[in-house]
Design an enzyme around this catalytic site. Structure first.
Site, PDB file in Angstrom:
ATOM      1  N   THR A  72      -5.794  -5.815  88.861  1.00  0.00           N
ATOM      2  CA  THR A  72      -5.090  -7.052  89.178  1.00  0.00           C
ATOM      3  C   THR A  72      -3.600  -6.769  89.350  1.00  0.00           C
ATOM      4  OG1 THR A  72      -4.876  -7.625  86.828  1.00  0.00           O
ATOM      5  CG2 THR A  72      -6.805  -8.456  87.996  1.00  0.00           C
ATOM      6  N   ALA A 129      -1.854 -15.859  79.219  1.00  0.00           N
ATOM      7  CA  ALA A 129      -3.294 -16.119  79.337  1.00  0.00           C
ATOM      8  C   ALA A 129      -3.807 -16.177  80.771  1.00  0.00           C
ATOM      9  CB  ALA A 129      -3.702 -17.386  78.590  1.00  0.00           C
ATOM     10  N   ALA A 130      -2.975 -15.853  81.755  1.00  0.00           N
ATOM     11  CA  ALA A 130      -3.471 -15.821  83.132  1.00  0.00           C
ATOM     12  C   ALA A 130      -4.592 -14.793  83.273  1.00  0.00           C
ATOM     13  CB  ALA A 130      -2.339 -15.497  84.096  1.00  0.00           C
ATOM     14  N   GLY A 131      -4.401 -13.633  82.655  1.00  0.00           N
ATOM     15  CA  GLY A 131      -5.441 -12.607  82.699  1.00  0.00           C
ATOM     16  C   GLY A 131      -6.706 -13.034  81.977  1.00  0.00           C
ATOM     17  N   ASP A 132      -6.550 -13.821  80.921  1.00  0.00           N
ATOM     18  CA  ASP A 132      -7.724 -14.301  80.178  1.00  0.00           C
ATOM     19  C   ASP A 132      -8.487 -15.347  80.989  1.00  0.00           C
ATOM     20  OD1 ASP A 132      -6.994 -12.640  78.089  1.00  0.00           O
ATOM     21  OD2 ASP A 132      -5.855 -14.195  77.065  1.00  0.00           O
ATOM     22  N   ALA A 169     -10.756 -15.078  72.176  1.00  0.00           N
ATOM     23  CA  ALA A 169     -10.934 -16.526  72.123  1.00  0.00           C
ATOM     24  C   ALA A 169     -10.515 -17.183  73.432  1.00  0.00           C
ATOM     25  CB  ALA A 169     -10.140 -17.111  70.957  1.00  0.00           C
ATOM     26  N   ASP A 197      -1.740 -18.917  68.204  1.00  0.00           N
ATOM     27  CA  ASP A 197      -0.605 -18.532  69.044  1.00  0.00           C
ATOM     28  C   ASP A 197       0.615 -19.389  68.725  1.00  0.00           C
ATOM     29  OD1 ASP A 197      -2.112 -16.643  70.290  1.00  0.00           O
ATOM     30  OD2 ASP A 197      -2.028 -17.539  72.284  1.00  0.00           O
ATOM     31  N   GLY A 242      -2.325 -10.293  94.185  1.00  0.00           N
ATOM     32  CA  GLY A 242      -3.779 -10.312  94.292  1.00  0.00           C
ATOM     33  C   GLY A 242      -4.433  -9.247  93.435  1.00  0.00           C
TER      34      GLY A 242
END
Length: 318
Positions: free
Chosen positions: A229, A258-261, A51, A22, A234
């Site tokens: 999501t 990367a919050a979702g990851d 990853a 990244d 929320g």
């Protein structure tokens, strides 16, 4: 059920997905087309949805096993060391000639981002590599966690194999693209955000009510449950027998990358650990909240102890 079982004692998480380096820039705003704009900072770290989710699952305490490909270039050790340092088993990460996948990420002062992902080595992943990972690890794994950044045929192959092996299939359908109708009944839990849910279902998602409608679209096609999501609002869980709004955990947003990851990796780890679904979602929400408080992708992914601490603070405030 024990509230905090040891994840590795319950079952591992097998992650089939992308691995990238990244390249991230931070600036007060994003440049306009054709404009050169001075930024504030730059990072070069491990990334890729697969990853990142493997790192998140590993930091959550799960026995995380990554299946993917990296190149033979100077980024190879950056990404493999990043996985290994998070406790991820990389015995099924294959090095192939050429370049490691790259994601170019731009983040503005509000924490919002845009991303261009170039697959490169990720395109070399094949069914034989996936099958070998299942042969060695299916018996000790409880969850398959996969996404849509690798060739779609390989994601579908992994889902079918996981279903046949009796693993819980968690699909993060990102980047969103149409999937064949016969794959949905093989998915135990699908976790799109508002944009992905809208692209897949054709339903504009802008709040809990529309999220419920989108979730019902997935359930009607055979998915065990859909968890839509809603970022700062929320998430909404929809299954055949319930709809439940899970409230957000409020934090100061620095970078949403990367919050979702973080959410997906901790969710999979909690399921593998034997937590009930509501507890797993709460832990995932805490992980996602923590991730947005730090810059970068993999560096922002929290450990289980950080999630525990945040949930403890939330419980004391209730």
């Amino acid at each position: 059920m024990t509230e905090n079982p040891t994840p590795a004692a319950q079952g591992g998480v097998l992650i089939v997905g992308s691995i990238t380096a990244d390249v991230t820039t931070f600036s007060s705003r994003l440049p306009r087309p054709g404009e050169t704009f001075l930024g504030d900072a730059f990072t070069l770290v491990l990334g890729g949805k697969g990853a990142n989710q493997a790192v998140a699952a590993g930091r959550a305490g799960a026995a995380a096993r990554m299946v993917g490909c990296v190149g033979s270039d100077l980024f190879q050790h950056l990404v493999t060391d990043g996985l290994r340092d998070a406790g991820v088993d990389i015995s099924h990460v294959r090095s192939v000639p050429g370049q490691t996948g790259v994601a170019h990420i731009r983040v503005d002062a509000s924490g919002e981002n845009d991303i261009v992902m170039v697959p490169l080595a990720n395109a070399a992943l094949d069914t034989a590599q996936i099958d070998q990972a299942f042969t060695e690890h299916a018996a000790s794994s409880a969850v398959l966690l996969t996404q849509l950044e690798i060739p779609i045929a390989l994601t579908l192959h992994a889902i079918r194999r996981a279903h046949a092996e009796g693993l819980t299939v968690v699909l993060d359908p990102a980047p969103a693209q149409p999937l064949p109708e016969d794959i949905w009944p093989l998915v135990n839990l699908v976790t799109p955000n508002e944009t992905e849910a809208a692209l897949l279902t054709g339903i504009e998602v802008n709040g809990p009510e529309s999220a419920e409608a989108a979730g019902r679209w997935f359930v009607d096609r055979g998915v065990g449950a859909a968890l839509i999501t809603l970022a700062g609002a929320g998430s909404v869980l929809v299954s055949a027998d319930e709809t439940r709004l899970h409230p957000p955990i409020r934090v100061e947003v620095v970078d949403t990358t990367a919050a979702g990851d973080a959410f997906a990796g901790h969710l999979a780890a909690a399921i593998a650990a034997g937590h009930d679904r509501d507890t797993a979602i709460r832990r995932a929400a805490a992980a996602g909240a923590l991730a947005v408080t730090k810059r970068g992708a993999s560096p922002s992914l929290p450990a289980a102890s950080e999630v525990d601490a945040l949930l403890d603070r939330q419980n004391r405030e209730i």
